[in-house]
Design a protein around this motif. Sequence first.
Motif, PDB file in Angstrom:
ATOM      1  N   SER A 278       0.837  -1.208   0.000  1.00  0.00           N
ATOM      2  CA  SER A 278       0.000   0.000   0.000  1.00  0.00           C
ATOM      3  C   SER A 278       0.864   1.245   0.000  1.00  0.00           C
ATOM      4  CB  SER A 278      -0.924   0.018   1.226  1.00  0.00           C
ATOM      5  OG  SER A 278      -1.847  -1.043   1.174  1.00  0.00           O
ATOM      6  N   ALA A 279       1.932   1.225   0.807  1.00  0.00           N
ATOM      7  CA  ALA A 279       2.843   2.373   0.883  1.00  0.00           C
ATOM      8  C   ALA A 279       3.529   2.599  -0.466  1.00  0.00           C
ATOM      9  CB  ALA A 279       3.868   2.151   1.983  1.00  0.00           C
ATOM     10  N   LEU A 280       3.909   1.499  -1.134  1.00  0.00           N
ATOM     11  CA  LEU A 280       4.569   1.618  -2.433  1.00  0.00           C
ATOM     12  C   LEU A 280       3.608   2.195  -3.475  1.00  0.00           C
ATOM     13  CD1 LEU A 280       6.962   1.065  -4.369  1.00  0.00           C
ATOM     14  CD2 LEU A 280       6.020  -1.234  -4.702  1.00  0.00           C
ATOM     15  N   MET A 281       2.374   1.708  -3.485  1.00  0.00           N
ATOM     16  CA  MET A 281       1.420   2.140  -4.493  1.00  0.00           C
ATOM     17  C   MET A 281       0.999   3.600  -4.285  1.00  0.00           C
ATOM     18  SD  MET A 281       1.503  -0.420  -6.345  1.00  0.00           S
ATOM     19  CE  MET A 281       0.405   0.232  -7.594  1.00  0.00           C
ATOM     20  N   GLU A 282       1.052   4.073  -3.041  1.00  0.00           N
ATOM     21  CA  GLU A 282       0.757   5.486  -2.791  1.00  0.00           C
ATOM     22  C   GLU A 282       1.808   6.373  -3.438  1.00  0.00           C
ATOM     23  OE1 GLU A 282       0.343   6.212   1.376  1.00  0.00           O
ATOM     24  OE2 GLU A 282      -1.398   4.889   1.574  1.00  0.00           O
ATOM     25  N   LYS A 283       3.049   5.895  -3.442  1.00  0.00           N
ATOM     26  CA  LYS A 283       4.144   6.648  -4.061  1.00  0.00           C
ATOM     27  C   LYS A 283       4.083   6.559  -5.577  1.00  0.00           C
ATOM     28  CE  LYS A 283       8.055   5.373  -2.651  1.00  0.00           C
ATOM     29  NZ  LYS A 283       9.268   4.764  -2.038  1.00  0.00           N
ATOM     30  N   ARG A 284       3.618   5.416  -6.102  1.00  0.00           N
ATOM     31  CA  ARG A 284       3.607   5.200  -7.545  1.00  0.00           C
ATOM     32  C   ARG A 284       2.227   4.747  -8.041  1.00  0.00           C
ATOM     33  NH1 ARG A 284       8.224   4.450 -10.600  1.00  0.00           N
ATOM     34  NH2 ARG A 284       6.649   4.244 -12.230  1.00  0.00           N
ATOM     35  N   PRO A 285       1.219   5.622  -7.957  1.00  0.00           N
ATOM     36  CA  PRO A 285      -0.124   5.223  -8.419  1.00  0.00           C
ATOM     37  C   PRO A 285      -0.176   4.963  -9.919  1.00  0.00           C
ATOM     38  CG  PRO A 285      -0.038   7.583  -7.969  1.00  0.00           C
ATOM     39  CD  PRO A 285       1.243   7.013  -7.455  1.00  0.00           C
ATOM     40  N   ASP A 286       0.831   5.482 -10.655  1.00  0.00           N
ATOM     41  CA  ASP A 286       0.857   5.299 -12.107  1.00  0.00           C
ATOM     42  C   ASP A 286       1.637   4.065 -12.541  1.00  0.00           C
ATOM     43  OD1 ASP A 286       3.243   6.319 -11.122  1.00  0.00           O
ATOM     44  OD2 ASP A 286       3.732   7.377 -12.998  1.00  0.00           O
ATOM     45  N   ALA A 287       2.027   3.238 -11.576  1.00  0.00           N
ATOM     46  CA  ALA A 287       2.860   2.070 -11.881  1.00  0.00           C
ATOM     47  C   ALA A 287       2.164   1.139 -12.874  1.00  0.00           C
ATOM     48  CB  ALA A 287       3.176   1.297 -10.607  1.00  0.00           C
ATOM     49  N   PRO A 288       2.920   0.566 -13.822  1.00  0.00           N
ATOM     50  CA  PRO A 288       2.316  -0.323 -14.834  1.00  0.00           C
ATOM     51  C   PRO A 288       1.860  -1.662 -14.272  1.00  0.00           C
ATOM     52  CG  PRO A 288       4.703  -0.290 -15.042  1.00  0.00           C
ATOM     53  CD  PRO A 288       4.358   0.767 -14.039  1.00  0.00           C
ATOM     54  N   PHE A 289       2.312  -1.985 -13.072  1.00  0.00           N
ATOM     55  CA  PHE A 289       1.916  -3.255 -12.452  1.00  0.00           C
ATOM     56  C   PHE A 289       1.313  -2.934 -11.094  1.00  0.00           C
ATOM     57  CE2 PHE A 289       3.049  -6.935  -9.687  1.00  0.00           C
ATOM     58  CZ  PHE A 289       2.287  -7.902 -10.330  1.00  0.00           C
ATOM     59  N   ASP A 290       0.038  -3.220 -10.934  1.00  0.00           N
ATOM     60  CA  ASP A 290      -0.656  -2.941  -9.669  1.00  0.00           C
ATOM     61  C   ASP A 290      -0.412  -4.104  -8.703  1.00  0.00           C
ATOM     62  OD1 ASP A 290      -2.271  -2.207  -7.608  1.00  0.00           O
ATOM     63  OD2 ASP A 290      -4.142  -2.197  -8.750  1.00  0.00           O
ATOM     64  N   ALA A 291       0.721  -4.046  -7.999  1.00  0.00           N
ATOM     65  CA  ALA A 291       1.114  -5.146  -7.114  1.00  0.00           C
ATOM     66  C   ALA A 291       0.109  -5.355  -5.993  1.00  0.00           C
ATOM     67  CB  ALA A 291       2.498  -4.875  -6.538  1.00  0.00           C
ATOM     68  N   LEU A 292      -0.392  -4.256  -5.439  1.00  0.00           N
ATOM     69  CA  LEU A 292      -1.366  -4.363  -4.347  1.00  0.00           C
ATOM     70  C   LEU A 292      -2.699  -4.887  -4.862  1.00  0.00           C
ATOM     71  CD1 LEU A 292      -2.240  -3.840  -1.423  1.00  0.00           C
ATOM     72  CD2 LEU A 292      -2.791  -1.475  -2.105  1.00  0.00           C
ATOM     73  N   GLY A 293      -3.150  -4.333  -5.974  1.00  0.00           N
ATOM     74  CA  GLY A 293      -4.424  -4.780  -6.533  1.00  0.00           C
ATOM     75  C   GLY A 293      -4.397  -6.250  -6.901  1.00  0.00           C
ATOM     76  N   LYS A 294      -3.267  -6.711  -7.431  1.00  0.00           N
ATOM     77  CA  LYS A 294      -3.144  -8.122  -7.804  1.00  0.00           C
ATOM     78  C   LYS A 294      -3.174  -9.019  -6.571  1.00  0.00           C
ATOM     79  CE  LYS A 294      -2.814  -9.615 -11.240  1.00  0.00           C
ATOM     80  NZ  LYS A 294      -3.872 -10.245 -12.094  1.00  0.00           N
ATOM     81  N   LEU A 295      -2.537  -8.579  -5.485  1.00  0.00           N
ATOM     82  CA  LEU A 295      -2.540  -9.364  -4.251  1.00  0.00           C
ATOM     83  C   LEU A 295      -3.967  -9.489  -3.706  1.00  0.00           C
ATOM     84  CD1 LEU A 295      -0.800 -10.774  -2.033  1.00  0.00           C
ATOM     85  CD2 LEU A 295      -0.770  -8.563  -0.836  1.00  0.00           C
ATOM     86  N   LYS A 296      -4.709  -8.380  -3.683  1.00  0.00           N
ATOM     87  CA  LYS A 296      -6.086  -8.405  -3.174  1.00  0.00           C
ATOM     88  C   LYS A 296      -6.989  -9.264  -4.061  1.00  0.00           C
ATOM     89  CE  LYS A 296      -6.077  -3.938  -0.776  1.00  0.00           C
ATOM     90  NZ  LYS A 296      -6.654  -2.567  -0.746  1.00  0.00           N
ATOM     91  N   GLU A 297      -6.789  -9.153  -5.358  1.00  0.00           N
ATOM     92  CA  GLU A 297      -7.577  -9.953  -6.312  1.00  0.00           C
ATOM     93  C   GLU A 297      -7.354 -11.443  -6.066  1.00  0.00           C
ATOM     94  OE1 GLU A 297      -7.063 -11.141 -10.960  1.00  0.00           O
ATOM     95  OE2 GLU A 297      -6.818  -9.005 -10.480  1.00  0.00           O
ATOM     96  N   LEU A 298      -6.097 -11.815  -5.831  1.00  0.00           N
ATOM     97  CA  LEU A 298      -5.777 -13.225  -5.575  1.00  0.00           C
ATOM     98  C   LEU A 298      -6.331 -13.680  -4.225  1.00  0.00           C
ATOM     99  CD1 LEU A 298      -2.139 -13.214  -6.991  1.00  0.00           C
ATOM    100  CD2 LEU A 298      -4.046 -14.576  -7.866  1.00  0.00           C
TER     101      LEU A 298
END
Length: 470
Positions: A278-298
């Motif tokens: 979550s902390a990483l995605m707050e810094k990089r909301p434009d990231a090409p790979f949504d690591a947090l979203g993928k974890l929650k989806e799984l």
Amino acid sequence: MEWNTLLSAQRMRGGKSKKNFKSTDLRSEFEKDYHRIIGSASFRRLQDKTQVFPLDKSDFIRTRLTHSLEVASLGKSLGQNIGENILNYRKDSGFTIQMKEDICHILECAGLIHDIGNPPFGHFGETAIREWFERNLPQLVFKGRRVEDILTPQMKGDFYHFEGNAQALRLVTKLHYLVDEYGMNLTYALLNTIVKYPVPSDKINRKSGNIKDKKMGYYDADREVFEEISGATGAGNCRHPLTYILEAADDLAYKTADIEDAFVKGFVSYYTLERELSALMEKRPDAPFDALGKLKELYERGAKKQPQNPESYAVKNWIVRVQGFLISCATYGFTSHYDEIMAGTFCHDLFYGTYGEELMELLGDIAFRYVFSSKTIYKMEVSEAVILDFLMDRLVHAVLYYDTEEKLNSIDSRVISFISDNYKNAYKLQAEGKTEEEKLYLRLLLVTDYVCGMTDSYAKRLYQEMNGII
């Protein structure tokens, strides 16, 4: 640098041609390397060497062997991606389909042997050996002279900057003494690929800004071997291009695997990983790979498929998704810096400047904070240091006057007998015609050769037996 020389199939001991003889062996030279490695005792010993958790009783946790197999697999995959990219986008007119296949075989083999020189107890074993020399080498005396005054700066540096990377090159070229002095007699392309740091110990420069200067890549005793290999491939004192790919495969493998192993061992929970991402995605909301979203989806998928343990389903499958993304990042890193890499001027790893760089840094930081800095690991490392310090004390004392006119006392002669004849034969061959100072240096290397050849279990058992612990 040119691929036709970089992919040198030359070996130290060349094959003997036979007139009117047609070989039925259709393997390439690099495929032959694979079988030499797989069949070696040194490779088998990796099954009892630590990756992170020493002497772990779980059959899930990775060893150096399983880690090396993963690096071999990832390295081959990266080789396929990068080779195909070079062909499709015509980055190099001299690059052929056969070269792509050769690259894949070389990287697969390099993955298998990249850690083959590491001592027992993981990277902490390297630290313990370095620190032993820092404390004790200045105190050692040989025939009334301080050993530090006898050795050259590079010889001393070899011990003060001891590295498993340099030991790997030494092991496969000199210490695998089965047929003759050429070790496994692997191809030069493969040998050059495993030299991550093409500098000697007295040329280390961590402030240069170039990744190749961070550590040493070969011992003074193996300088001629390195120069012959790097001369034949044309890499010289630059990194071989395939070394970047091997390093990326290694980093990718251990940083993702450390998270999975830490989760299985209970050091990191699903919710810890979610919070860190979550902390990483707050810094990089434009990231090409949504690591947090993928974890929650799984996790949601796991709640339907494995309602009793959705966290395990999510984390383990997330690791696979992350590896796929990071393979793409490393592929881009190589192909986008192709000209610099081939010119020997690229100073960074393949994740540099990609989103994968931030994700890799986070994974490493999580492992450090939750695993490597934990009391559990610290306790293990304190025990490991006791074992290695004792073995180094006894072995170095025993070898100081080994192979000299001085008579060894009864204990030292017995300790010397513990060292494998394989290593002692290699020492005697290398010591022929050398000065007394050079022989002393080689005897100290004989100790590190023997210790690095130990598995975790053997080191622990030898320590217990020498201390009368049944």
